[in-house]
Design a protein around this motif. Structure first.
Motif, PDB file in Angstrom:
ATOM      1  N   ASP A  69       0.839  -1.207   0.000  1.00 54.95           N
ATOM      2  CA  ASP A  69       0.000   0.000   0.000  1.00 54.95           C
ATOM      3  C   ASP A  69       0.868   1.249   0.000  1.00 54.95           C
ATOM      4  O   ASP A  69       0.430   2.315  -0.444  1.00 54.95           O
ATOM      5  N   ASN A  70       2.087   1.127   0.512  1.00 50.61           N
ATOM      6  CA  ASN A  70       2.996   2.275   0.505  1.00 50.61           C
ATOM      7  C   ASN A  70       3.606   2.507  -0.876  1.00 50.61           C
ATOM      8  O   ASN A  70       4.147   3.577  -1.147  1.00 50.61           O
ATOM      9  N   VAL A  71       3.576   1.470  -1.706  1.00 45.39           N
ATOM     10  CA  VAL A  71       4.086   1.592  -3.066  1.00 45.39           C
ATOM     11  C   VAL A  71       2.964   1.962  -4.032  1.00 45.39           C
ATOM     12  O   VAL A  71       3.116   2.830  -4.889  1.00 45.39           O
ATOM     13  N   LEU A  72       1.825   1.287  -3.840  1.00 49.53           N
ATOM     14  CA  LEU A  72       0.645   1.540  -4.673  1.00 49.53           C
ATOM     15  C   LEU A  72      -0.543   1.681  -3.745  1.00 49.53           C
ATOM     16  O   LEU A  72      -1.112   0.687  -3.290  1.00 49.53           O
ATOM     17  N   PRO A  73      -0.927   2.911  -3.386  1.00 45.34           N
ATOM     18  CA  PRO A  73      -2.033   3.112  -2.446  1.00 45.34           C
ATOM     19  C   PRO A  73      -3.274   2.333  -2.870  1.00 45.34           C
ATOM     20  O   PRO A  73      -3.651   2.322  -4.042  1.00 45.34           O
ATOM     21  N   GLY A  74      -3.877   1.658  -1.871  1.00 43.96           N
ATOM     22  CA  GLY A  74      -5.078   0.882  -2.138  1.00 43.96           C
ATOM     23  C   GLY A  74      -4.820  -0.510  -2.660  1.00 43.96           C
ATOM     24  O   GLY A  74      -5.762  -1.235  -2.975  1.00 43.96           O
ATOM     25  N   PHE A  75      -3.559  -0.933  -2.723  1.00 45.21           N
ATOM     26  CA  PHE A  75      -3.247  -2.242  -3.297  1.00 45.21           C
ATOM     27  C   PHE A  75      -3.956  -3.374  -2.553  1.00 45.21           C
ATOM     28  O   PHE A  75      -4.442  -4.325  -3.171  1.00 45.21           O
ATOM     29  N   SER A  76      -4.008  -3.299  -1.230  1.00 44.33           N
ATOM     30  CA  SER A  76      -4.585  -4.399  -0.458  1.00 44.33           C
ATOM     31  C   SER A  76      -6.100  -4.330  -0.374  1.00 44.33           C
ATOM     32  O   SER A  76      -6.729  -5.261   0.135  1.00 44.33           O
ATOM     33  N   GLY A  77      -6.691  -3.249  -0.853  1.00 43.81           N
ATOM     34  CA  GLY A  77      -8.141  -3.117  -0.800  1.00 43.81           C
ATOM     35  C   GLY A  77      -8.808  -3.825  -1.965  1.00 43.81           C
ATOM     36  O   GLY A  77      -8.163  -4.449  -2.807  1.00 43.81           O
ATOM     37  N   PRO A  78     -10.136  -3.706  -2.038  1.00 46.45           N
ATOM     38  CA  PRO A  78     -10.869  -4.316  -3.145  1.00 46.45           C
ATOM     39  C   PRO A  78     -10.410  -3.738  -4.483  1.00 46.45           C
ATOM     40  O   PRO A  78     -10.080  -2.553  -4.589  1.00 46.45           O
ATOM     41  N   ALA A  79     -10.376  -4.604  -5.469  1.00 48.98           N
ATOM     42  CA  ALA A  79      -9.944  -4.166  -6.795  1.00 48.98           C
ATOM     43  C   ALA A  79     -10.948  -3.184  -7.385  1.00 48.98           C
ATOM     44  O   ALA A  79     -12.155  -3.395  -7.326  1.00 48.98           O
ATOM     45  N   ALA A  80     -10.427  -2.091  -7.922  1.00 44.90           N
ATOM     46  CA  ALA A  80     -11.287  -1.096  -8.570  1.00 44.90           C
ATOM     47  C   ALA A  80     -11.344  -1.376 -10.067  1.00 44.90           C
ATOM     48  O   ALA A  80     -10.333  -1.766 -10.667  1.00 44.90           O
ATOM     49  N   PRO A  81     -12.497  -1.211 -10.684  1.00 43.55           N
ATOM     50  CA  PRO A  81     -12.588  -1.440 -12.132  1.00 43.55           C
ATOM     51  C   PRO A  81     -11.626  -0.519 -12.887  1.00 43.55           C
ATOM     52  O   PRO A  81     -11.439   0.641 -12.523  1.00 43.55           O
ATOM     53  N   GLY A  82     -10.996  -1.078 -13.887  1.00 41.20           N
ATOM     54  CA  GLY A  82     -10.091  -0.282 -14.702  1.00 41.20           C
ATOM     55  C   GLY A  82      -8.867   0.184 -13.959  1.00 41.20           C
ATOM     56  O   GLY A  82      -8.489   1.353 -14.041  1.00 41.20           O
ATOM     57  N   ASP A  83      -8.267  -0.698 -13.154  1.00 39.81           N
ATOM     58  CA  ASP A  83      -7.068  -0.354 -12.388  1.00 39.81           C
ATOM     59  C   ASP A  83      -5.897  -1.160 -12.931  1.00 39.81           C
ATOM     60  O   ASP A  83      -5.491  -2.181 -12.357  1.00 39.81           O
ATOM     61  N   PRO A  84      -5.322  -0.765 -14.061  1.00 40.03           N
ATOM     62  CA  PRO A  84      -4.292  -1.576 -14.713  1.00 40.03           C
ATOM     63  C   PRO A  84      -3.009  -1.708 -13.892  1.00 40.03           C
ATOM     64  O   PRO A  84      -2.317  -2.710 -13.977  1.00 40.03           O
ATOM     65  N   ARG A  85      -2.681  -0.683 -13.093  1.00 47.07           N
ATOM     66  CA  ARG A  85      -1.427  -0.754 -12.332  1.00 47.07           C
ATOM     67  C   ARG A  85      -1.534  -1.832 -11.254  1.00 47.07           C
ATOM     68  O   ARG A  85      -0.590  -2.602 -11.032  1.00 47.07           O
ATOM     69  N   ARG A  86      -2.662  -1.927 -10.606  1.00 47.13           N
ATOM     70  CA  ARG A  86      -2.863  -2.961  -9.599  1.00 47.13           C
ATOM     71  C   ARG A  86      -2.852  -4.346 -10.247  1.00 47.13           C
ATOM     72  O   ARG A  86      -2.252  -5.287  -9.731  1.00 47.13           O
ATOM     73  N   ALA A  87      -3.515  -4.446 -11.391  1.00 44.59           N
ATOM     74  CA  ALA A  87      -3.544  -5.725 -12.099  1.00 44.59           C
ATOM     75  C   ALA A  87      -2.135  -6.136 -12.539  1.00 44.59           C
ATOM     76  O   ALA A  87      -1.760  -7.316 -12.451  1.00 44.59           O
ATOM     77  N   ALA A  88      -1.336  -5.171 -12.997  1.00 44.93           N
ATOM     78  CA  ALA A  88       0.026  -5.480 -13.443  1.00 44.93           C
ATOM     79  C   ALA A  88       0.886  -5.947 -12.279  1.00 44.93           C
ATOM     80  O   ALA A  88       1.669  -6.902 -12.406  1.00 44.93           O
ATOM     81  N   LEU A  89       0.723  -5.294 -11.128  1.00 43.61           N
ATOM     82  CA  LEU A  89       1.517  -5.689  -9.966  1.00 43.61           C
ATOM     83  C   LEU A  89       1.089  -7.066  -9.474  1.00 43.61           C
ATOM     84  O   LEU A  89       1.928  -7.910  -9.133  1.00 43.61           O
ATOM     85  N   ARG A  90      -0.206  -7.313  -9.437  1.00 40.93           N
ATOM     86  CA  ARG A  90      -0.700  -8.627  -9.022  1.00 40.93           C
ATOM     87  C   ARG A  90      -0.165  -9.724  -9.941  1.00 40.93           C
ATOM     88  O   ARG A  90       0.270 -10.783  -9.497  1.00 40.93           O
ATOM     89  N   SER A  91      -0.209  -9.475 -11.222  1.00 43.95           N
ATOM     90  CA  SER A  91       0.272 -10.455 -12.193  1.00 43.95           C
ATOM     91  C   SER A  91       1.752 -10.739 -11.997  1.00 43.95           C
ATOM     92  O   SER A  91       2.201 -11.894 -12.063  1.00 43.95           O
ATOM     93  N   THR A  92       2.523  -9.689 -11.739  1.00 45.10           N
ATOM     94  CA  THR A  92       3.956  -9.862 -11.517  1.00 45.10           C
ATOM     95  C   THR A  92       4.225 -10.674 -10.258  1.00 45.10           C
ATOM     96  O   THR A  92       5.078 -11.574 -10.238  1.00 45.10           O
ATOM     97  N   LEU A  93       3.502 -10.395  -9.188  1.00 43.84           N
ATOM     98  CA  LEU A  93       3.691 -11.122  -7.931  1.00 43.84           C
ATOM     99  C   LEU A  93       3.327 -12.600  -8.088  1.00 43.84           C
ATOM    100  O   LEU A  93       3.966 -13.469  -7.491  1.00 43.84           O
ATOM    101  N   GLU A  94       2.324 -12.883  -8.883  1.00 46.87           N
ATOM    102  CA  GLU A  94       1.967 -14.281  -9.124  1.00 46.87           C
ATOM    103  C   GLU A  94       3.069 -14.985  -9.922  1.00 46.87           C
ATOM    104  O   GLU A  94       3.377 -16.154  -9.676  1.00 46.87           O
ATOM    105  N   ALA A  95       3.684 -14.287 -10.858  1.00 51.06           N
ATOM    106  CA  ALA A  95       4.726 -14.892 -11.688  1.00 51.06           C
ATOM    107  C   ALA A  95       5.954 -15.261 -10.870  1.00 51.06           C
ATOM    108  O   ALA A  95       6.670 -16.217 -11.202  1.00 51.06           O
ATOM    109  N   VAL A  96       6.229 -14.507  -9.807  1.00 56.96           N
ATOM    110  CA  VAL A  96       7.401 -14.789  -8.968  1.00 56.96           C
ATOM    111  C   VAL A  96       6.963 -15.274  -7.589  1.00 56.96           C
ATOM    112  O   VAL A  96       7.713 -15.171  -6.616  1.00 56.96           O
ATOM    113  N   GLY A  97       5.761 -15.852  -7.515  1.00 59.13           N
ATOM    114  CA  GLY A  97       5.211 -16.252  -6.219  1.00 59.13           C
ATOM    115  C   GLY A  97       6.081 -17.210  -5.442  1.00 59.13           C
ATOM    116  O   GLY A  97       6.074 -17.199  -4.209  1.00 59.13           O
TER     117      GLY A  97
END
Length: 492
Positions: A69-97
């Motif tokens: 949340d300190n890097v991307l405010p709201g990251f841990s909250g519910p996903a907002a529609p049309g939030d590509p930055r959150r989706a990109a970060l989530r995808s990256t974290l899954e790839a290196v899980g």
């Protein structure tokens, strides 16, 4: 009007933190500024990092646990529609899980527990269980001291859990018996939502197993799994950790430092002069021995109640052919890295040419050193061996195999014990085949008493301990096996 009462303490809450394993690095690919290269213990992963948020998050995670949340405010909250930055970060974290460590901390930043991935296939997806869900610790889970933390591990899990605080250990201790999330919160006097989050982490890590069914009918899946039915926790953990693939502990011989050699024939404190054993005529042995396949087909475990003591010539030939140290050629049986951690002790009844007692075998000098073991311990060794072999009397000869653990453990950390047991099997098969060829009755034992052998041989069992036992008897009218399956006449 201002109250003089101290402010009420803030209700405890848990914050999710993210980090990368210490052996993981993040850098920009040399051939593409928009591509990142994440190097893990297992592989290098190329990822798109055109969004600076993704690169910044991974870079911060290399320094230690961080709230995203300190890097991307709201990251841990519910996903907002049309939030590509959150989706990109989530995808990256899954790839290196498989390189991502998940940590729970209290609001003041005190880290409580961390879930660390150990294998390439590790994936962590915690969910909050319902308040009335019942869990218990997996019967395969073990707790041990780590470097500054307690480690909770299971051979069935792709993760290990680091418990950083007494509070985290109290939580785990609640689950030595089945208990609900709600009851755990009451026992610890902690808000229910805090316990739900922590229990969700422990369940997702494979340390807590959920129960099904109601009171009186509670069941746990691992108790009904036929694949686990015959595993004991200690045996499954030993198997899991002694081979690569299901953990991240080092099994690299290159990391070990071999023990300073002490000579394969270093004598133990002796109670008398060494006894040189007869050396067989190998040319005669080669001319008269049966073929290998003949000995293999004739090999049996022979429990001879009417067995006779071996002559010195028989004992000398057996040990010479099975276990002596050959100049520049190791011994007749194989040993990982030619370390040869096994030592042999021979205990005899005294009904033959050797006085009753225990002896240490020197494979370099091909000699026996009398140990002066107390008679009561010699009695115990032979009595236990006879009972284990199913004999009605003492076996004429008992060979006890011990291991000098440092000799192999220092050189092969992580795989030493597994390799050691393989070596015991190799030596036992060698004893079997040579005994069969000579017409001697051999029988490997399933186990021996660690404490008795240590006392009898004057050993510190932590440094050198029993790992195998083998009994022998000369057979009435026996002699060497021939290629025709008959017993010949080599010995008088």
């Amino acid at each position: 009007m201002t109250s003089s009462a101290p402010p009420a303490p803030r209700a405890p809450r848990l914050v999710e933190l993210w980090s990368l394993r210490e052996d993981t690095t993040v850098r920009t690919a040399a051939d593409d500024a928009g591509t990142g290269l994440v190097s893990t213990l297992w592989e290098d992963i190329k990822l798109p990092m055109s969004d600076p948020v993704v690169h910044r998050a991974l870079e911060r995670m290399t320094y230690g646990p961080v709230s995203l949340d300190n890097v991307l405010p709201g990251f841990s909250g519910p996903a907002a529609p049309g939030d590509p930055r959150r989706a990109a970060l989530r995808s990256t974290l899954e790839a290196v899980g498989h390189a991502v460590i998940r940590t729970l901390a209290t609001g003041d930043g005190t880290e409580q527990l961390s879930v660390v991935p150990m294998v390439r296939e590790a994936r962590f997806a915690p969910r909050r269980p319902a308040p009335d869900t019942t869990h218990r610790l997996s019967r395969f889970a073990t707790l041990r001291v780590g470097t500054g933390d307690m480690l909770l591990e299971s051979p069935l899990s792709a993760h290990r859990v680091l418990l950083h605080t007494p509070q985290a250990m109290w939580l785990v201790s609640c689950y030595v018996r089945p208990v609900s999330v709600r009851e755990t919160a009451r026992l610890l006097d902690v808000p229910l939502e805090v316990v739900r989050t922590a229990v969700g982490y422990l369940e997702a890590a494979g340390m807590l197993v959920p129960g099904t069914g109601g009171p009186g009918h509670l069941a746990f899946a691992e108790d009904r799994d036929p694949a686990l039915e015959h595993w004991s926790p200690r045996e499954l953990m030993l198997h899991n950790r002694s081979r690569p693939g299901l953990h991240d502990e080092p099994l690299d011989p290159a990391r070990g430092v071999p023990e300073e050699p002490d000579g394969p024939g270093e004598p133990r404190p002796a109670a008398g002069a060494p006894l040189a054993l007869p050396v067989p005529d190998l040319d005669r042995v080669l001319a008269t021995d049966p073929r290998l396949t003949t000995a293999l087909e004739a090999r049996r475990s022979i429990r001879a109640d009417d067995g006779l003591p071996l002559s010195l010539a028989q004992l000398g030939e057996l040990l010479f052919r099975s276990a002596r140290a050959r100049p520049a050629a190791g011994r007749p049986y194989p040993s990982v890295g030619s370390v040869y951690p096994l030592e042999l002790y021979v205990t005899v009844t005294g009904s033959g040419e050797l006085p009753r007692g225990s002896y240490h075998y020197d494979p370099a000098a091909h000699a026996l050193h009398p140990l002066g073991s107390p008679p009561s311990l010699v009695d115990a060794l032979l009595g236990e061996a006879g009972a284990t072999a199913g004999l009605s009397a003492e076996p004429p000869v008992l060979i006890s195999m011990t291991a000098r653990f440092r000799r192999i453990g220092a050189a092969y950390p992580g795989l030493a014990y597994s390799a050691l047991l393989k070596e015991v099997g190799a030596l036992q098969q060698t004893l079997y085949l040579v005994s069969t060829a000579m017409g001697i009755g051999p029988c490997a034992l399933a186990f021996g008493d660690t404490a008795t052998s240590a006392r009898a041989f004057g050993l510190d069992w932590r440094a050198e301990s029993g790992v195998g036992e083998f009994v022998l008897a000369a057979l009435p009218g026996g002699g060497p096996l021939t290629d025709h399956g008959r017993i010949g006449t080599r010995y008088p």
